[in-house]
Motif scaffolding. Structure first.
Motif, PDB file in Angstrom:
ATOM      1  N   VAL A   1       0.871  -1.170   0.000  1.00 50.86           N
ATOM      2  CA  VAL A   1       0.000   0.000   0.000  1.00 50.86           C
ATOM      3  C   VAL A   1       0.912   1.225   0.000  1.00 50.86           C
ATOM      4  O   VAL A   1       1.813   1.340   0.832  1.00 50.86           O
ATOM      5  CB  VAL A   1      -0.927   0.015   1.234  1.00 50.86           C
ATOM      6  CG1 VAL A   1      -1.746   1.300   1.261  1.00 50.86           C
ATOM      7  CG2 VAL A   1      -1.833  -1.210   1.230  1.00 50.86           C
ATOM      8  N   LEU A   2       0.679   2.138  -0.939  1.00 51.82           N
ATOM      9  CA  LEU A   2       1.561   3.286  -1.113  1.00 51.82           C
ATOM     10  C   LEU A   2       0.787   4.597  -1.011  1.00 51.82           C
ATOM     11  O   LEU A   2      -0.358   4.685  -1.445  1.00 51.82           O
ATOM     12  CB  LEU A   2       2.227   3.223  -2.496  1.00 51.82           C
ATOM     13  CG  LEU A   2       2.989   1.944  -2.830  1.00 51.82           C
ATOM     14  CD1 LEU A   2       3.345   1.919  -4.302  1.00 51.82           C
ATOM     15  CD2 LEU A   2       4.229   1.832  -1.967  1.00 51.82           C
ATOM     16  N   ASP A   3       1.417   5.604  -0.458  1.00 55.79           N
ATOM     17  CA  ASP A   3       0.901   6.971  -0.480  1.00 55.79           C
ATOM     18  C   ASP A   3       1.767   7.731  -1.471  1.00 55.79           C
ATOM     19  O   ASP A   3       2.921   8.057  -1.160  1.00 55.79           O
ATOM     20  CB  ASP A   3       0.974   7.603   0.903  1.00 55.79           C
ATOM     21  CG  ASP A   3       0.436   9.030   0.927  1.00 55.79           C
ATOM     22  OD1 ASP A   3       0.241   9.636  -0.148  1.00 55.79           O
ATOM     23  OD2 ASP A   3       0.217   9.551   2.045  1.00 55.79           O
ATOM     24  N   PRO A   4       1.259   8.010  -2.680  1.00 57.84           N
ATOM     25  CA  PRO A   4       2.120   8.611  -3.707  1.00 57.84           C
ATOM     26  C   PRO A   4       2.708   9.954  -3.291  1.00 57.84           C
ATOM     27  O   PRO A   4       3.810  10.289  -3.721  1.00 57.84           O
ATOM     28  CB  PRO A   4       1.201   8.746  -4.921  1.00 57.84           C
ATOM     29  CG  PRO A   4      -0.175   8.627  -4.394  1.00 57.84           C
ATOM     30  CD  PRO A   4      -0.108   7.806  -3.149  1.00 57.84           C
ATOM     31  N   LYS A   5       2.021  10.710  -2.429  1.00 58.47           N
ATOM     32  CA  LYS A   5       2.570  11.990  -1.977  1.00 58.47           C
ATOM     33  C   LYS A   5       3.869  11.804  -1.199  1.00 58.47           C
ATOM     34  O   LYS A   5       4.727  12.676  -1.196  1.00 58.47           O
ATOM     35  CB  LYS A   5       1.571  12.715  -1.078  1.00 58.47           C
ATOM     36  CG  LYS A   5       0.373  13.257  -1.783  1.00 58.47           C
ATOM     37  CD  LYS A   5      -0.476  13.995  -0.759  1.00 58.47           C
ATOM     38  CE  LYS A   5      -1.817  14.355  -1.289  1.00 58.47           C
ATOM     39  NZ  LYS A   5      -2.618  15.084  -0.296  1.00 58.47           N
ATOM     40  N   GLU A   6       4.003  10.653  -0.540  1.00 59.51           N
ATOM     41  CA  GLU A   6       5.187  10.394   0.277  1.00 59.51           C
ATOM     42  C   GLU A   6       6.338   9.776  -0.527  1.00 59.51           C
ATOM     43  O   GLU A   6       7.451   9.684  -0.030  1.00 59.51           O
ATOM     44  CB  GLU A   6       4.827   9.469   1.444  1.00 59.51           C
ATOM     45  CG  GLU A   6       3.792  10.051   2.382  1.00 59.51           C
ATOM     46  CD  GLU A   6       4.257  11.332   3.052  1.00 59.51           C
ATOM     47  OE1 GLU A   6       5.441  11.424   3.421  1.00 59.51           O
ATOM     48  OE2 GLU A   6       3.429  12.264   3.188  1.00 59.51           O
ATOM     49  N   LEU A   7       6.061   9.365  -1.758  1.00 53.23           N
ATOM     50  CA  LEU A   7       7.084   8.715  -2.572  1.00 53.23           C
ATOM     51  C   LEU A   7       7.977   9.691  -3.321  1.00 53.23           C
ATOM     52  O   LEU A   7       8.980   9.297  -3.923  1.00 53.23           O
ATOM     53  CB  LEU A   7       6.432   7.761  -3.580  1.00 53.23           C
ATOM     54  CG  LEU A   7       5.772   6.526  -2.993  1.00 53.23           C
ATOM     55  CD1 LEU A   7       5.072   5.738  -4.099  1.00 53.23           C
ATOM     56  CD2 LEU A   7       6.792   5.656  -2.265  1.00 53.23           C
ATOM     57  N   ILE A   8       7.601  10.976  -3.316  1.00 49.53           N
ATOM     58  CA  ILE A   8       8.389  11.979  -4.026  1.00 49.53           C
ATOM     59  C   ILE A   8       8.339  13.276  -3.227  1.00 49.53           C
ATOM     60  O   ILE A   8       7.329  13.582  -2.601  1.00 49.53           O
ATOM     61  CB  ILE A   8       7.863  12.166  -5.470  1.00 49.53           C
ATOM     62  CG1 ILE A   8       8.846  12.940  -6.322  1.00 49.53           C
ATOM     63  CG2 ILE A   8       6.470  12.782  -5.492  1.00 49.53           C
ATOM     64  CD1 ILE A   8       8.603  12.814  -7.814  1.00 49.53           C
ATOM     65  N   ALA A   9       9.460  14.002  -3.222  1.00 50.24           N
ATOM     66  CA  ALA A   9       9.555  15.243  -2.459  1.00 50.24           C
ATOM     67  C   ALA A   9       9.793  16.425  -3.394  1.00 50.24           C
ATOM     68  O   ALA A   9      10.400  16.283  -4.459  1.00 50.24           O
ATOM     69  CB  ALA A   9      10.698  15.150  -1.455  1.00 50.24           C
ATOM     70  N   TYR A  10       9.298  17.577  -2.985  1.00 43.16           N
ATOM     71  CA  TYR A  10       9.600  18.812  -3.707  1.00 43.16           C
ATOM     72  C   TYR A  10      11.067  19.160  -3.505  1.00 43.16           C
ATOM     73  O   TYR A  10      11.639  18.896  -2.446  1.00 43.16           O
ATOM     74  CB  TYR A  10       8.750  19.966  -3.179  1.00 43.16           C
ATOM     75  CG  TYR A  10       7.273  19.847  -3.462  1.00 43.16           C
ATOM     76  CD1 TYR A  10       6.791  19.994  -4.758  1.00 43.16           C
ATOM     77  CD2 TYR A  10       6.370  19.607  -2.440  1.00 43.16           C
ATOM     78  CE1 TYR A  10       5.432  19.905  -5.027  1.00 43.16           C
ATOM     79  CE2 TYR A  10       5.014  19.515  -2.689  1.00 43.16           C
ATOM     80  CZ  TYR A  10       4.547  19.666  -3.994  1.00 43.16           C
ATOM     81  OH  TYR A  10       3.211  19.572  -4.252  1.00 43.16           O
ATOM     82  N   GLN A  11      11.660  19.760  -4.543  1.00 40.17           N
ATOM     83  CA  GLN A  11      13.008  20.318  -4.437  1.00 40.17           C
ATOM     84  C   GLN A  11      12.952  21.732  -4.982  1.00 40.17           C
ATOM     85  O   GLN A  11      12.399  21.957  -6.073  1.00 40.17           O
ATOM     86  CB  GLN A  11      14.020  19.483  -5.211  1.00 40.17           C
ATOM     87  CG  GLN A  11      14.294  18.136  -4.584  1.00 40.17           C
ATOM     88  CD  GLN A  11      15.387  17.363  -5.308  1.00 40.17           C
ATOM     89  OE1 GLN A  11      16.091  17.893  -6.151  1.00 40.17           O
ATOM     90  NE2 GLN A  11      15.521  16.098  -4.972  1.00 40.17           N
ATOM     91  N   ASP A  12      13.507  22.676  -4.238  1.00 40.49           N
ATOM     92  CA  ASP A  12      13.478  24.078  -4.656  1.00 40.49           C
ATOM     93  C   ASP A  12      14.023  24.244  -6.067  1.00 40.49           C
ATOM     94  O   ASP A  12      15.086  23.720  -6.397  1.00 40.49           O
ATOM     95  CB  ASP A  12      14.290  24.940  -3.689  1.00 40.49           C
ATOM     96  CG  ASP A  12      13.642  25.050  -2.315  1.00 40.49           C
ATOM     97  OD1 ASP A  12      12.429  24.787  -2.203  1.00 40.49           O
ATOM     98  OD2 ASP A  12      14.363  25.409  -1.364  1.00 40.49           O
ATOM     99  N   GLY A  13      13.264  24.964  -6.896  1.00 40.66           N
ATOM    100  CA  GLY A  13      13.701  25.293  -8.249  1.00 40.66           C
ATOM    101  C   GLY A  13      13.805  24.127  -9.198  1.00 40.66           C
ATOM    102  O   GLY A  13      14.509  24.222 -10.200  1.00 40.66           O
TER     103      GLY A  13
END
Length: 111
Positions: free
Chosen positions: A13-25
């Motif tokens: 079971v995956l939470d797609p929001k938690e699988l990738i992070a924002y990086q500035d710019g």
């Protein structure tokens, strides 16, 4: 967030929001599924970032999972929010822009 690039994801079971992070710019992507029949990729766009106008040989479905995206298809601009999706038709010019940060799942089905 720890580097989980090669972490096995199938059968969980995956939470797609938690699988990738924002990086500035930056625009960050993480491929979840890569098959001959299609691709599923996560994207995180920092505010002000985007993908310039281009075409793809297959329909692509953009599902917004966080934030707000501006998606232009054949010179028509749509604003999508979390939980909304749009189908970008094959061979039609489209572009993506982040007025605000957003994350999306891009699903491309190959014919």
């Amino acid at each position: 967030m720890p580097d989980r690039k090669n972490e096995p994801l199938a059968g969980r079971v995956l939470d797609p929001k938690e699988l990738i992070a924002y990086q500035d710019g930056s625009v960050v992507s993480r491929m979840l599924v890569y098959k001959k029949t299609g691709i599923i990729t996560l994207f995180a766009f920092d505010a002000g970032e985007g993908l310039s106008e281009h075409t793809a040989p297959f329909d692509a479905i953009a599902t917004i999972i966080d934030g707000e995206a501006e998606i232009t298809i054949d010179k028509n601009t749509f604003v999508l929010n979390e939980g909304q999706l749009i189908i970008m038709p094959a061979n039609i010019p489209h572009a993506l822009k982040a007025g605000k940060r957003f994350k999306m799942i891009l699903t491309m089905i190959h014919e």
